[in-house]
Write a protein that holds these residues in place. Structure first.
Motif, mmCIF file in Angstrom:
data_model
loop_
_atom_site.group_PDB
_atom_site.id
_atom_site.type_symbol
_atom_site.label_atom_id
_atom_site.label_comp_id
_atom_site.label_asym_id
_atom_site.label_seq_id
_atom_site.Cartn_x
_atom_site.Cartn_y
_atom_site.Cartn_z
ATOM 1 N N LEU A 73 20.810 8.437 -30.426
ATOM 2 C CA LEU A 73 21.514 7.221 -30.027
ATOM 3 C C LEU A 73 21.209 6.084 -31.005
ATOM 4 O O LEU A 73 22.097 5.296 -31.354
ATOM 5 C CB LEU A 73 21.130 6.827 -28.593
ATOM 6 N N ALA A 90 28.680 5.390 -24.712
ATOM 7 C CA ALA A 90 28.403 6.491 -25.639
ATOM 8 C C ALA A 90 29.040 7.774 -25.121
ATOM 9 O O ALA A 90 29.219 7.943 -23.911
ATOM 10 C CB ALA A 90 26.894 6.693 -25.788
ATOM 11 N N ALA A 118 19.430 4.000 -24.190
ATOM 12 C CA ALA A 118 20.711 3.548 -23.642
ATOM 13 C C ALA A 118 20.495 2.411 -22.643
ATOM 14 O O ALA A 118 21.216 1.413 -22.643
ATOM 15 C CB ALA A 118 21.440 4.718 -22.982
#
Lengths: 328, 328
Positions: A73, A90, A118
C-alpha cells in the motif's frame, strides 16, 4: 471480485477483506459485487495509480508478510503523495501459490500490514481479486485533488530549486545488509530495515506542496533516475550538489568510508519526494512544510541544458542517467 | 507507472501504451506520471473492477497474445456490464518473464487485442505498471453509472424471473477441445474457440437493463455458482429448468449425447449475464433489449427457500452449488 476462484479463495477474501476496513461515506458498494460503486466529491479530480510487486524481484519470498502488506500500500500511496492527492480507496489483487493454513496465516499477516496503513490514511479497500499462481501483488490507489493543483512531472521550470524529503540511501543500504553485501550493526539495522520494509508515504507533505511546488515525483527508482524523469518530461536539466543530499548517519558513514555515491543517488526504494520550487515560493513552501514533521533539503537547481548532473565533493561533475544502475 | 522497472521496460510501456489509445476529454493526465488524473461527469458514480489472469491457470502460456489482450479487457468490462455501467478508463499491469524481441513482439500483439476492444467501447488506457516475473496480467476498469441505477447482486426478489443472455457452455466445450478432452469439428471450432478466447462483454445489454432488472451478475464461474452468488447476497433461492437454458447447436448436441449438464451449468468463462426481472418489468425488459442484438432467455424463477435447484429434463431436481466444480 470475480474470476475463476475456488470456494476456498472466496472464503479467504470474505474473511480478511470483507470485514476489514472502516467504511467511508463515499463508498456506496464495497467488496462483494461485480464492481465497487464510489462517489467522487464535487469539484475534485480522481487520481489513480497501480503498482505490482513480484516475489523474487521486488521482495524476497520469505519477507515478513506484515511488512509486505504495508509496503504494497505504501508504494502506491507514495504515487498519490507525489501528485499532492488525498487518498481515498484501494483495490488489491493477490496471487498466492497455494491455499491451506500456511497461506491463510500469511494472508492474515499481509492484510494486517495493509490495513494498518490503510487505517492511518482513511483508505478503504473496495475491491480486487484473488488468484492462484506465483506470489505477486497488484494494488491500485484512488485519491482526490482539486483541478489544476496536482504536482506533475512535466512542470519543472528553469531556475526552480530542487528539494528532497527525508534521507536517501537508507533502503538501499538495508537491502545490501539483507543480501549479505554489507553488514549493519544491530542498532543501525533497527533504524534502516524499517526504511526498506515499512516505508512512509509522504502524503501530508504532498498535500502541503500542492499549488506551491512546480513539479514532483516520488523516489522509487533512485534520485538520479527519478530526477531525470522530471527533467525529461519538463524539457529541462538539473544540477545537484552531492554534499547537499540529506543522509542518515549510517549512510553518511558508508559514503565517507567508500566514497561511493551510487547508494544515495541510485539505490531507490526510499519513497521520499523530489520536488522543484520556484524561487518566489521558497518561503511559502518552507512555512507550509513546517507543520508536517518531515525534513526537506535543497540539493540543487533546474537548468536549461537538458542534462542531469551532480557535483561531487571533490569538485568533479558526474552525469546522472535515467537507469537506476547507471553508476555501477 | 512506477516501481523498479529497467529502462527497457519503460521503453516497452512508452512504445505500446503511451501512444496507444484515443484520448478522452475526461482524461486530464494519462500514462506517464505518478498518477492518472481523471474527471467524473457530475451526477455519476464511479464503478471499478479489477481482475487478474495468471498463465497456466486462466490461460495456456502459449495462447494467442492478441486474444489474451482482448480477453483481459473483456473479462473486466464484463463486470461493468453486470452493473449496467458505461466503460471509461482502464489500467493495466503486465508481468512479463523476460525482455528481448520475443516478448516485445508478444506485447505488441497483446496490446493490439487489448486496444482493439478498448476502441470499441471508447475505453482509454490511463496507467499501470510493467514488471519482470512469471507471466501474469492485472487490469482494472472504471465506468460511470447514475446513483441508484446499478444492477447489484443483492437485490433479487422472490418471484423474479431469471434470464440469461446468449448461450452457455460454449467456452467450456472449446476449452475441453483445446485440452484434448473432446474433439470439435473444424466448423464447430471456428464458432466456439472465439467464445473462449474472445468473449464479448455484454455492455450494451447491461446499460439497457439498468433501472429495469432487479439483480445481475456476469457468468465467469458458471451458471450454478454465479446464480448462487446472487441468491446468497439477496437471501433468496432459485429454481431453473435445464431445458430452458439457451445452448448453441454444438453444446446441445454434446448434452444430448452425454446427458451431462455440467458443461452448460458449471463450466463458466462464458461472460454472459444472468439477471432477475420482476414480473411487472418483463415487457419493458423485452422491449429495451430488443434494440441490442443479444438474445435473452427466461430459465427460471427466484424462490423463497434459499436453495438453488435445477429441474432436469427427466423431471428430477438437482441442487446447484456455489463451487464451479460442484457437478464433477
Amino acid at each position: 471480485m470475480t474470476g475463476q476462484t475456488t470456494p476456498g479463495e472466496f472464503d479467504l477474501i470474505r474473511h480478511y477483506i470483507l470485514n476489514a476496513t472502516k467504511q467511508r461515506d463515499d463508498v456506496v458498494l464495497g467488496v462483494g459485487d461485480d464492481c465497487a460503486l464510489l462517489n467522487i466529491p464535487p469539484g475534485q479530480q480522481l487520481a489513480v495509480s497501480m503498482d505490482t510487486l513480484v516475489a523474487g524481484r521486488h521482495f524476497i519470498p520469505n519477507v515478513d508478510p506484515t511488512s509486505l502488506g504495508h509496503k504494497t500500500l505504501a508504494v502506491n500511496l507514495s504515487d498519490l503523495a507525489a501528485m499532492g492527492a488525498t487518498p481515498a480507496w484501494a483495490t488489491l489483487s493477490l496471487t498466492l501459490p497455494a491455499a491451506g493454513a500456511t497461506w491463510q496465516n500469511w494472508l492474515g499477516q499481509f492484510m494486517q500490514g495493509f490495513q494498518g496503513l490503510a487505517k492511518q490514511y482513511q483508505v478503504q479497500l473496495v475491491g480486487g481479486d484473488t488468484t492462484r499462481g506465483p506470489l505477486s501483488i497488484t494494488a491500485q490507489v484512488h485519491g482526490f485533488i482539486e483541478p489544476g493543483q496536482a504536482l506533475r512531472r512535466d512542470t519543472a521550470a528553469i531556475g526552480d530549486k530542487i528539494y528532497v524529503s527525508g534521507t536517501l540511501g537508507d533502503a538501499g543500504l538495508a537491502l545490501r545488509d539483507q543480501q549479505g553485501q554489507y553488514k549493519l550493526s544491530e542498532s543501525e539495522r533497527r533504524i534502516l530495515i524499517p526504511r526498506l520494509n515499512n516505508p512512509t508515504p509522504r502524503i501530508a507533505l504532498g498535500i502541503k506542496l500542492k499549488g506551491l511546488a512546480h513539479a514532483a515525483i516520488d523516489i522509487s527508482d533512485g534520485l538520479g533516475a527519478d530526477l531525470s524523469h522530471i527533467c525529461t518530461a519538463s524539457g529541462v536539466g538539473a544540477i545537484i550538489q552531492a554534499q547537499q543530499i540529506p543522509l542518515s548517519e549510517t549512510v553518511q558513514h558508508y559514503v565517507q568510508k567508500t566514497a561511493e555515491w551510487n547508494l544515495p543517488v541510485s539505490a531507490g526504494d526510499d519513497y521520499e519526494l523530489i520536488f522543484t520550487v520556484p524561487k518566489a515560493q521558497q518561503t511559502a513552501v518552507l512555512q507550509a512544510v513546517h507543520s508536517v514533521s518531515v525534513p526537506i533539503a535543497c540539493i540543487g537547481q533546474i537548468t536549461a541544458d537538458q542534462t542531469v548532473k551532480m557535483i561531487l565533493p571533490d569538485g568533479n561533475t558526474h552525469p546522472l542517467g535515467s537507469g537506476y544502475d547507471h553508476f555501477q
